[in-house]
Write an enzyme that holds these catalytic residues in place. Structure first.
Site, mmCIF file in Angstrom:
data_model
loop_
_atom_site.group_PDB
_atom_site.id
_atom_site.type_symbol
_atom_site.label_atom_id
_atom_site.label_comp_id
_atom_site.label_asym_id
_atom_site.label_seq_id
_atom_site.Cartn_x
_atom_site.Cartn_y
_atom_site.Cartn_z
ATOM 1 N N MET A 1 -12.069 4.575 -1.273
ATOM 2 C CA MET A 1 -12.928 4.796 -0.235
ATOM 3 C C MET A 1 -13.512 5.969 -0.377
ATOM 4 O O MET A 1 -13.364 6.995 0.239
ATOM 5 C CB MET A 1 -11.738 4.904 0.853
ATOM 6 N N MET B 1 -11.814 -5.850 4.507
ATOM 7 C CA MET B 1 -11.052 -4.773 5.383
ATOM 8 C C MET B 1 -10.738 -5.600 6.827
ATOM 9 O O MET B 1 -11.719 -5.966 7.493
ATOM 10 C CB MET B 1 -11.802 -3.780 5.532
ATOM 11 N N SER C 1 0.892 -1.094 -0.019
ATOM 12 C CA SER C 1 0.042 0.109 0.013
ATOM 13 C C SER C 1 0.811 1.251 -0.147
ATOM 14 O O SER C 1 1.775 1.418 1.165
ATOM 15 C CB SER C 1 -0.968 0.139 1.336
ATOM 16 N N ASP D 1 -4.447 3.831 -2.408
ATOM 17 C CA ASP D 1 -5.855 4.026 -1.479
ATOM 18 C C ASP D 1 -6.218 5.541 -1.879
ATOM 19 O O ASP D 1 -5.608 6.534 -1.817
ATOM 20 C CB ASP D 1 -5.373 4.033 0.096
ATOM 21 N N PHE E 1 -7.031 4.887 7.599
ATOM 22 C CA PHE E 1 -5.829 5.233 8.080
ATOM 23 C C PHE E 1 -5.034 3.904 7.920
ATOM 24 O O PHE E 1 -5.505 2.929 8.125
ATOM 25 C CB PHE E 1 -5.795 5.719 9.472
ATOM 26 N N GLY E 2 -3.757 4.455 7.666
ATOM 27 C CA GLY E 2 -2.702 3.128 7.766
ATOM 28 C C GLY E 2 -2.206 3.130 9.084
ATOM 29 O O GLY E 2 -2.307 3.875 9.920
ATOM 30 N N GLY E 3 -1.451 1.789 9.414
ATOM 31 C CA GLY E 3 -0.846 1.604 10.562
ATOM 32 C C GLY E 3 -1.745 1.266 11.686
ATOM 33 O O GLY E 3 -1.106 1.273 12.901
ATOM 34 N N HIS F 1 -8.163 1.296 -4.406
ATOM 35 C CA HIS F 1 -8.927 1.120 -3.435
ATOM 36 C C HIS F 1 -9.909 2.354 -3.101
ATOM 37 O O HIS F 1 -9.238 3.215 -2.308
ATOM 38 C CB HIS F 1 -8.083 0.563 -1.879
ATOM 39 N N HIS G 1 -0.827 -0.894 -4.352
ATOM 40 C CA HIS G 1 -2.289 -0.799 -3.746
ATOM 41 C C HIS G 1 -2.291 0.611 -3.538
ATOM 42 O O HIS G 1 -1.410 1.320 -2.937
ATOM 43 C CB HIS G 1 -2.451 -1.587 -2.571
ATOM 44 N N ASP H 1 -6.735 -6.487 3.629
ATOM 45 C CA ASP H 1 -6.058 -5.064 3.865
ATOM 46 C C ASP H 1 -6.378 -4.598 5.228
ATOM 47 O O ASP H 1 -7.314 -4.451 5.933
ATOM 48 C CB ASP H 1 -6.862 -3.938 2.753
ATOM 49 N N GLY H 2 -5.077 -3.992 5.800
ATOM 50 C CA GLY H 2 -5.365 -3.291 7.165
ATOM 51 C C GLY H 2 -4.565 -4.363 8.217
ATOM 52 O O GLY H 2 -5.107 -5.607 8.591
ATOM 53 N N MET I 1 -9.193 8.264 -0.841
ATOM 54 C CA MET I 1 -9.988 8.661 0.315
ATOM 55 C C MET I 1 -10.721 9.819 -0.035
ATOM 56 O O MET I 1 -10.110 10.841 -0.592
ATOM 57 C CB MET I 1 -9.380 8.691 1.523
HETATM 58 C C1 DX5 Z 1 -6.424 1.772 5.271
HETATM 59 C C2 DX5 Z 1 -6.082 1.510 3.823
HETATM 60 C C3 DX5 Z 1 -4.825 0.525 3.863
HETATM 61 C C4 DX5 Z 1 -3.833 0.949 4.612
HETATM 62 C C5 DX5 Z 1 -3.183 -0.599 5.103
HETATM 63 O O1 DX5 Z 1 -7.875 2.192 5.132
HETATM 64 O O2 DX5 Z 1 -7.203 0.968 3.096
HETATM 65 O O3 DX5 Z 1 -4.369 0.151 2.587
HETATM 66 O O4 DX5 Z 1 -2.824 1.636 3.746
HETATM 67 O O5 DX5 Z 1 -1.835 0.265 5.956
HETATM 68 P P1 DX5 Z 1 -1.300 -0.947 6.920
HETATM 69 O O6 DX5 Z 1 -0.805 -2.124 6.252
HETATM 70 O O7 DX5 Z 1 -0.194 -0.240 7.508
HETATM 71 O O8 DX5 Z 1 -2.256 -1.323 7.768
HETATM 72 ZN ZN ZN Z 2 -6.381 0.061 1.086
#
Ligand code: DX5
Ligand code: ZN
Length: 221
Positions: free
Chosen positions: A70, A139, A10, A37, A145-147, A68, A35, A177-178, A39
């Site tokens: 969102m 999901m 991602s 993202d 959010f990442g992380g 992706h 990937h 994902d996530g 948003m």
């Molecule tokens: C979150 C995104 C993910 C995100 C995953 O809403 O859809 O793709 O970047 O990040 P990690 O792998 O760090 O959880």
């Molecule tokens: Zn994603």
């Protein structure tokens, strides 16, 4: 485990000041897809990047790019993403008033159309559209959010989707994902996922991206 496991880093976790270099580095490190993202600040409480950034990276990588979305009513943007070089267009079922129509919009562009489920959305919502869907994104965190930390209670949903596809006699690629990292990847692979999306688990892996990709890919063995 003899299924081929694909790793899709991602880009949200990449260094955006050096995005091109990060894309090329992660391709060289063995990624199978990218990937991307998107948003909209409505479907999720965050904003990211869109078409101009996709246009910038498309010429510098051969990897398939999964978008992706969102975004509320993502089908509105299918044509623009396809023209910018997207290969897979992943839309949330919760964001589409008429999922079949949205799938039609995405497919009409030649992209592969995929659907995504938020944590509270059950696998059963896909039953009516299963013949139209080749790929689902489950999901493992609330999108936005990442992380974030992986929700292990989502694992049965992966198995349920794999069982539904088997019962219907259709091929279904299951992406997750996530919170996918070396310590959580084994569980999703064993549950039936074949495409693992990972942001921080790849880009922030202490021993480097290549080691991170290999560790995640082989975690189900
Ligand atoms: C979150 C995104 C993910 C995100 C995953 O809403 O859809 O793709 O970047 O990040 P990690 O792998 O760090 O959880
Ligand atoms: Zn994603």
């Amino acid at each position: 485990m003899d299924r081929l496991i694909k790793i899709s880093p991602s880009l949200l976790a990449a260094d955006f000041a050096r995005l091109g270099e990060s894309v090329q580095a992660v391709e060289a490190a063995g990624a199978n897809e990218l990937h991307f993202d998107v948003m909209d600040g409505r479907f999720v409480p965050n904003l990211t990047v869109g078409i101009p950034v996709l246009e910038a990276i498309r010429p510098i990588t051969k990897l398939p790019i999964d978008i992706h979305m969102m975004v509320v009513e993502p089908g509105r943007f299918a044509r623009q993403f396809a023209d910018a070089g997207a290969d897979i267009f992943t839309m949330h079922v919760e964001a589409c008033d008429d999922l079949e129509a949205s799938l039609g919009d995405a497919r009409a562009t030649g992209m592969q159309a995929a659907v995504s489920l938020k944590p509270d959305t059950p696998a059963s919502v896909l039953q009516p559209v299963l013949p139209l869907v080749e790929r689902v994104l489950v999901m493992m965190v609330e999108p936005g959010f990442g992380g974030q930390s992986f929700m292990p209670e989502m694992l049965p949903k992966i198995t349920e989707l794999a069982d539904m596809a088997r019962a219907a006699g259709t091929e279904l690629e299951i992406a997750v994902d996530g919170g996918i990292k070396v310590d959580t990847a084994g569980g999703v692979i064993n549950a039936g996922a074949t495409t693992l999306i990972s942001g921080t688990g790849v880009f922030n892996y202490a021993e480097g991206m290549q080691a991170g990709i290999e560790a995640i890919r082989s975690a189900g063995n």
